[in-house]
Write a protein that holds these residues in place. Sequence first.
Motif, PDB file in Angstrom:
ATOM      1  N   ASN A  43      11.948  -5.761   8.772  1.00  0.00           N
ATOM      2  CA  ASN A  43      13.405  -5.912   8.857  1.00  0.00           C
ATOM      3  C   ASN A  43      14.171  -4.878   8.047  1.00  0.00           C
ATOM      4  N   ARG A  44      13.508  -4.234   7.104  1.00  0.00           N
ATOM      5  CA  ARG A  44      14.155  -3.199   6.275  1.00  0.00           C
ATOM      6  C   ARG A  44      13.868  -1.792   6.789  1.00  0.00           C
ATOM      7  N   GLY A  45      13.142  -1.695   7.878  1.00  0.00           N
ATOM      8  CA  GLY A  45      12.832  -0.391   8.457  1.00  0.00           C
ATOM      9  C   GLY A  45      11.579   0.267   7.910  1.00  0.00           C
ATOM     10  N   ASN A  46      10.806  -0.465   7.106  1.00  0.00           N
ATOM     11  CA  ASN A  46       9.571   0.085   6.542  1.00  0.00           C
ATOM     12  C   ASN A  46       8.397  -0.163   7.477  1.00  0.00           C
ATOM     13  N   LYS A  47       7.613   0.883   7.699  1.00  0.00           N
ATOM     14  CA  LYS A  47       6.381   0.767   8.473  1.00  0.00           C
ATOM     15  C   LYS A  47       5.233   0.545   7.492  1.00  0.00           C
ATOM     16  N   PRO A  48       4.085   0.102   7.981  1.00  0.00           N
ATOM     17  CA  PRO A  48       2.952  -0.123   7.070  1.00  0.00           C
ATOM     18  C   PRO A  48       2.638   1.101   6.206  1.00  0.00           C
ATOM     19  N   ILE A  49       2.680   2.281   6.774  1.00  0.00           N
ATOM     20  CA  ILE A  49       2.362   3.487   6.005  1.00  0.00           C
ATOM     21  C   ILE A  49       3.396   3.727   4.904  1.00  0.00           C
ATOM     22  N   ASP A  50       4.663   3.406   5.162  1.00  0.00           N
ATOM     23  CA  ASP A  50       5.704   3.569   4.141  1.00  0.00           C
ATOM     24  C   ASP A  50       5.417   2.685   2.939  1.00  0.00           C
ATOM     25  N   ARG A  51       5.058   1.452   3.223  1.00  0.00           N
ATOM     26  CA  ARG A  51       4.827   0.475   2.151  1.00  0.00           C
ATOM     27  C   ARG A  51       3.574   0.796   1.350  1.00  0.00           C
ATOM     28  N   VAL A  52       2.501   1.128   2.055  1.00  0.00           N
ATOM     29  CA  VAL A  52       1.241   1.356   1.351  1.00  0.00           C
ATOM     30  C   VAL A  52       1.288   2.652   0.543  1.00  0.00           C
ATOM     31  N   CYS A  53       2.056   3.626   0.975  1.00  0.00           N
ATOM     32  CA  CYS A  53       2.159   4.872   0.207  1.00  0.00           C
ATOM     33  C   CYS A  53       2.836   4.642  -1.149  1.00  0.00           C
ATOM     34  N   GLY A  54       3.624   3.599  -1.244  1.00  0.00           N
ATOM     35  CA  GLY A  54       4.271   3.279  -2.502  1.00  0.00           C
ATOM     36  C   GLY A  54       3.401   2.450  -3.433  1.00  0.00           C
ATOM     37  N   ASN A  55       2.206   2.101  -2.970  1.00  0.00           N
ATOM     38  CA  ASN A  55       1.332   1.234  -3.755  1.00  0.00           C
ATOM     39  C   ASN A  55      -0.079   1.814  -3.758  1.00  0.00           C
ATOM     40  N   THR A  56      -0.279   2.864  -4.509  1.00  0.00           N
ATOM     41  CA  THR A  56      -1.578   3.553  -4.524  1.00  0.00           C
ATOM     42  C   THR A  56      -2.326   3.284  -5.825  1.00  0.00           C
ATOM     43  N   SER A  57      -2.259   2.044  -6.288  1.00  0.00           N
ATOM     44  CA  SER A  57      -2.836   1.707  -7.580  1.00  0.00           C
ATOM     45  C   SER A  57      -4.357   1.602  -7.571  1.00  0.00           C
ATOM     46  N   ASN A  58      -4.953   1.494  -6.388  1.00  0.00           N
ATOM     47  CA  ASN A  58      -6.412   1.415  -6.352  1.00  0.00           C
ATOM     48  C   ASN A  58      -6.969   2.119  -5.124  1.00  0.00           C
ATOM     49  N   LYS A  59      -8.268   2.282  -5.086  1.00  0.00           N
ATOM     50  CA  LYS A  59      -8.914   3.025  -4.007  1.00  0.00           C
ATOM     51  C   LYS A  59      -8.699   2.370  -2.648  1.00  0.00           C
ATOM     52  N   GLN A  60      -8.668   1.045  -2.577  1.00  0.00           N
ATOM     53  CA  GLN A  60      -8.480   0.405  -1.277  1.00  0.00           C
ATOM     54  C   GLN A  60      -7.115   0.724  -0.687  1.00  0.00           C
ATOM     55  N   HIS A  61      -6.082   0.814  -1.516  1.00  0.00           N
ATOM     56  CA  HIS A  61      -4.771   1.208  -1.001  1.00  0.00           C
ATOM     57  C   HIS A  61      -4.829   2.632  -0.457  1.00  0.00           C
ATOM     58  N   LYS A  62      -5.489   3.520  -1.178  1.00  0.00           N
ATOM     59  CA  LYS A  62      -5.604   4.900  -0.721  1.00  0.00           C
ATOM     60  C   LYS A  62      -6.393   4.973   0.579  1.00  0.00           C
ATOM     61  N   ASP A  63      -7.464   4.194   0.698  1.00  0.00           N
ATOM     62  CA  ASP A  63      -8.250   4.164   1.925  1.00  0.00           C
ATOM     63  C   ASP A  63      -7.440   3.577   3.093  1.00  0.00           C
ATOM     64  N   ALA A  64      -6.580   2.610   2.800  1.00  0.00           N
ATOM     65  CA  ALA A  64      -5.726   2.043   3.844  1.00  0.00           C
ATOM     66  C   ALA A  64      -4.762   3.097   4.365  1.00  0.00           C
ATOM     67  N   ILE A  65      -4.283   3.963   3.495  1.00  0.00           N
ATOM     68  CA  ILE A  65      -3.398   5.054   3.916  1.00  0.00           C
ATOM     69  C   ILE A  65      -4.141   5.955   4.897  1.00  0.00           C
ATOM     70  N   VAL A  66      -5.357   6.302   4.563  1.00  0.00           N
ATOM     71  CA  VAL A  66      -6.145   7.160   5.453  1.00  0.00           C
ATOM     72  C   VAL A  66      -6.346   6.500   6.806  1.00  0.00           C
ATOM     73  N   ALA A  67      -6.661   5.206   6.819  1.00  0.00           N
ATOM     74  CA  ALA A  67      -6.857   4.483   8.079  1.00  0.00           C
ATOM     75  C   ALA A  67      -5.590   4.476   8.925  1.00  0.00           C
ATOM     76  N   LEU A  68      -4.439   4.310   8.290  1.00  0.00           N
ATOM     77  CA  LEU A  68      -3.170   4.267   9.015  1.00  0.00           C
ATOM     78  C   LEU A  68      -2.761   5.634   9.544  1.00  0.00           C
ATOM     79  N   LEU A  69      -3.223   6.692   8.908  1.00  0.00           N
ATOM     80  CA  LEU A  69      -2.853   8.030   9.341  1.00  0.00           C
ATOM     81  C   LEU A  69      -3.695   8.540  10.506  1.00  0.00           C
ATOM     82  N   ARG A  70      -4.783   7.901  10.790  1.00  0.00           N
ATOM     83  CA  ARG A  70      -5.651   8.339  11.898  1.00  0.00           C
ATOM     84  C   ARG A  70      -5.078   8.017  13.230  1.00  0.00           C
TER      85      ARG A  70
END
Length: 70
Positions: A43-70
Amino acid sequence: MSRARASRVQGGRTPLFQAANGGHLDVVRALLNAGADKTIADNRGNKPIDRVCGNTSNKQHKDAIVALLR
């Protein structure tokens, strides 16, 4: 349209958005493999990649970014 693509929870967030936000890489991959649409914004216009890029505190968040970018 599949349920993976159309389902939404409170705030207009999809299950993919929630999984990415939580750093649940296995769930992110499963939803993407099931046809989840990574371009649906909440509802705020954020896509999953937008949200996860702001939360890179651990390796799983970083890996989720890679998965979303494929």
